[in-house]
Design a protein around this motif. Sequence first.
Motif, mmCIF file in Angstrom:
data_model
loop_
_atom_site.group_PDB
_atom_site.id
_atom_site.type_symbol
_atom_site.label_atom_id
_atom_site.label_comp_id
_atom_site.label_asym_id
_atom_site.label_seq_id
_atom_site.Cartn_x
_atom_site.Cartn_y
_atom_site.Cartn_z
ATOM 1 N N VAL A 628 0.824 -1.203 0.000
ATOM 2 C CA VAL A 628 0.000 0.000 0.000
ATOM 3 C C VAL A 628 0.866 1.265 0.000
ATOM 4 N N LYS A 631 1.804 2.044 -3.621
ATOM 5 C CA LYS A 631 0.651 2.587 -4.349
ATOM 6 C C LYS A 631 0.363 4.021 -3.899
ATOM 7 N N TRP A 632 0.514 4.225 -2.589
ATOM 8 C CA TRP A 632 0.252 5.556 -2.019
ATOM 9 C C TRP A 632 1.238 6.599 -2.543
ATOM 10 N N ASP A 743 -4.548 6.492 -6.745
ATOM 11 C CA ASP A 743 -5.212 5.370 -6.067
ATOM 12 C C ASP A 743 -5.820 5.913 -4.774
ATOM 13 N N ASP A 745 -8.031 4.601 -2.741
ATOM 14 C CA ASP A 745 -8.074 3.626 -1.644
ATOM 15 C C ASP A 745 -6.749 3.593 -0.896
ATOM 16 N N ALA A 746 -5.653 3.570 -1.656
ATOM 17 C CA ALA A 746 -4.335 3.541 -1.020
ATOM 18 C C ALA A 746 -4.103 4.811 -0.207
ATOM 19 N N GLU A 747 -4.547 5.955 -0.739
ATOM 20 C CA GLU A 747 -4.364 7.212 -0.016
ATOM 21 C C GLU A 747 -5.191 7.235 1.269
ATOM 22 N N GLU A 749 -6.155 4.576 3.042
ATOM 23 C CA GLU A 749 -5.539 3.656 4.005
ATOM 24 C C GLU A 749 -4.296 4.264 4.624
ATOM 25 N N HIS A 793 -1.670 -3.422 8.175
ATOM 26 C CA HIS A 793 -0.511 -2.521 8.149
ATOM 27 C C HIS A 793 0.211 -2.490 9.496
#
Length: 901
Positions: A628, A631-632, A743, A745-747, A749, A793
């Motif tokens: 993640v 991706k973030w 992304d 979702d990644a941000e 999370e 995480h």
Amino acid sequence: MSQERTTSDIPKIYEPKAVEAHWNKTWQENGSYDATVNPNRKPYTIVIPPPNVTSVLHIGHALNNTIQDILTRFYRKKGYEMLYLPGTDHAGIATQAVVEKNLKKEENLTRYDLGREKFVERVWAWKEKNGNAIIHQLKEMGCSCDWKRERFTRDEAYSHAVLEVFIRLYEKGDIYKGHRIVNWDPAAATALSDEEVIHKEVQGKLYHIRYKLKDSDDFISVATTRPETLLGDTGVAIAPDDEEKAHLIGKTVIIPLVNREVKIFSDEHVDKDFGSGFVKATPAHDPNDFDMGKRNDLSQILMLDKDGKILPVCLLVKGDEETPELPNPDFLAGLDRFEARKKIIVELKKIGQIEKIEDYTHSVGHSERTDVPIEPYLSSQWFVRMKDLAAPALKAVVDGTVKLHPGDRWYKTYIHWMENIHDWCISRQLWWGHRIPIYYCNDTGRMVAKHTREEAIEALGTENIRQDEDVMDTWFSSWLWPFATLGWPEKTEDLAYFYPTQTLVTAPEILFFWVARMIISGYEFMGEAPFKDVYLHGTVRDNQGRKMSKSLGNGIDPLNIVEIYSADALRSTLMMLSSEGQDINLAESDFEIGRNFSNKIWNSYRFLGMNLDDISDDYQAYSDNFEVADKWILSRLDRTIQSVTGSLEAFHMSDAFKAIYHFFWDDFCDWYLELIKARLYDDVDPAGRKTAQTVATYVLKQCMHMLHPVIPFITEEIWQRLKNDDEDDLVKAAWPEAIGQIDQDAETEMAFVQAVITGIRTARGEMNIPPAARANLLYRTTENKISGMLEAHSTYIQSLARIDSIVAITDQSDLQSAAAVVVNGAELFIPLAGLIDVELEKKRLDKEIGRLEKQVTGLEKKLSNDSFLAKAPAEVVAKDKQKLHDFAEKLGKLKQNLDRL
């Protein structure tokens, strides 16, 4: 593509001097800044506002040229054929004044001792010295100009263009010679442009003088701040709506001391409620009176000479002729204007014609160069008719052909100036400048405008000719800068390709005097505007908000900053502290901001470089292994590219820099590099290690792209150590584009993970938990999604918050003596047993709370004391209020911590 490289060649300490010297030399030798006519590329042109050769550059120039160079480097990387054209301005009166001062100081000579030709040679020598110093400064600051195209407003080709413009306008009837009121500098013995006049508040006097009505014992009273000018009075005015005085219109009054008979008349300029309602009219020595005189057919009488001294005999001006009128009193003849003022008041008191004298504060124009009060003076000068010429330039800004940035601040000012434009006085009584190309026949008085004496002889049919002695206003040459620098009036390839330019970056104080005039000349001689956008930046002030000046000794030398902190630090600090169009308050110590950022960049590169197996940015080959965090950071990178690009295109340079600054420092360094350390150090999972390496390398390289326009040197140095064999130098490498890898979702999370880690770190600090101590984390939530994120995480949280275990709970039994944090509704608890001595911590908190309570009580008592508030300086009161706020806030937190225990 990847490279094999050891990490042993990455210096531990970044040395900017060596790096900046190397890249300055390399870029220039490689022709990295050179612009050529290229039909396959769209041109983008910026012409430098040419600095005056009077002296070296100051910190305001550094801001101006940094902004220009940011745009230059950005658009070069965007694929444009980028021309950043350098040059300097001869700065007529300013340069002549400096050289004259030097001549007097060092040799006790005046320009007249040398003669015109020899004096001008001295000024050329000064220009060579200072002009070269200016170009050196620009290079040291990293300005990526096409140096082979350097221009000077008095070089041969440019001078030809200036004369050509004069001749064309003269032959068209737009240049004429006439008597007009000008700003006269008696010390320099020359006319001044409005921008060369500085207005200062002066504590003066308002003199109420009695003027006797003819054939009567009655007087009227007029008020003036310049009683000496009564020697040139040719009328007395009242307001048209002043019914009380209307019966006096047409009556005659006697001007004291010279006994001139003048009429009382009415004029719209007069305010019946100001002073006595009577206004003396001196058309040869006041611009408003000049206009009144034109409207009411008043005589124009000069009472001063060009040195600011009282003439023995007043001069009546008619057309181009000056004829003797009434004599001035003998006791005044030859006196300086201010000495004459004193004697006139003494004499008027003697004859009972002073009614009263009042203290009076008013604004007085002073010469920017000699600092003496200017004298409004009727003088024979050369003028340009401006109203018709200005019409296209007015329309261009109204319809958006030329856009001002920030427009909301300067649009109305520009429109007001252009709608109220006056004819432009372009002649100066100087020796340094473009000499007016008017030649007179000594026999007939006939005149012609020609480039050379030979052309004039042919046109006039005689060798018995002389050239006009005056030179042109400096702005008359610099208003041609965007096209004269490209070869006009010749139809050159450069002119056809690089004109019109795209953007002008300058200061708002010359919006009218230079910018508007360039737009005017662009339409007149090229048929279109010289640029599309005008960016108007603020003024650099000292840290107290004062304008920098030699007299205050608060100036900052940009080369001194380059020497101490680096050129990158100079540029980045100016961008960090600026905002669109606003002034900057600056102290020399502020440049530590830029130096610290350069060190952060280097240390981050060094950390990553020492943890690379090889140099590869092919991160997409490892996308199946993305965590993640990967991706973030790629999503945040895409957003940052969009933000930085959009801000630069919209002329929000500071916003652009702050966006990449915070992405690099906050997201990349403080979070991503910390999150991937475990993978970088992991020899067991080579795929995970390689994923982290390639993603980090790719992101770092993209950051170098975005940072390069502001901090070109360190970014090129790092780029060269990371670039692939098929990639260009950073100065020319293509600007990055967002590639749709946002992304959300990644941000989301990662935002949660960051909030958890930050909350735990804050709680640990507040509860005085030793930094090295590892804690356990308990959490309670009813949301499965949050539980899932905490579990998914957990390695990030355990690593960055120094947590051993993360355990879900459902009751309160384990929560005694625990620090609590709430994130997105989830309750997080850190049991304190074993981490701190709870009883000892309670005692420490009790003691600190007691100390702070005393501080708060004392400050509250002090700030409720009316006497203190009335007598103490505002900054002291403000400081105490801030102290009270800070103490109270800290006290509240300590009490919360004690409650937890």
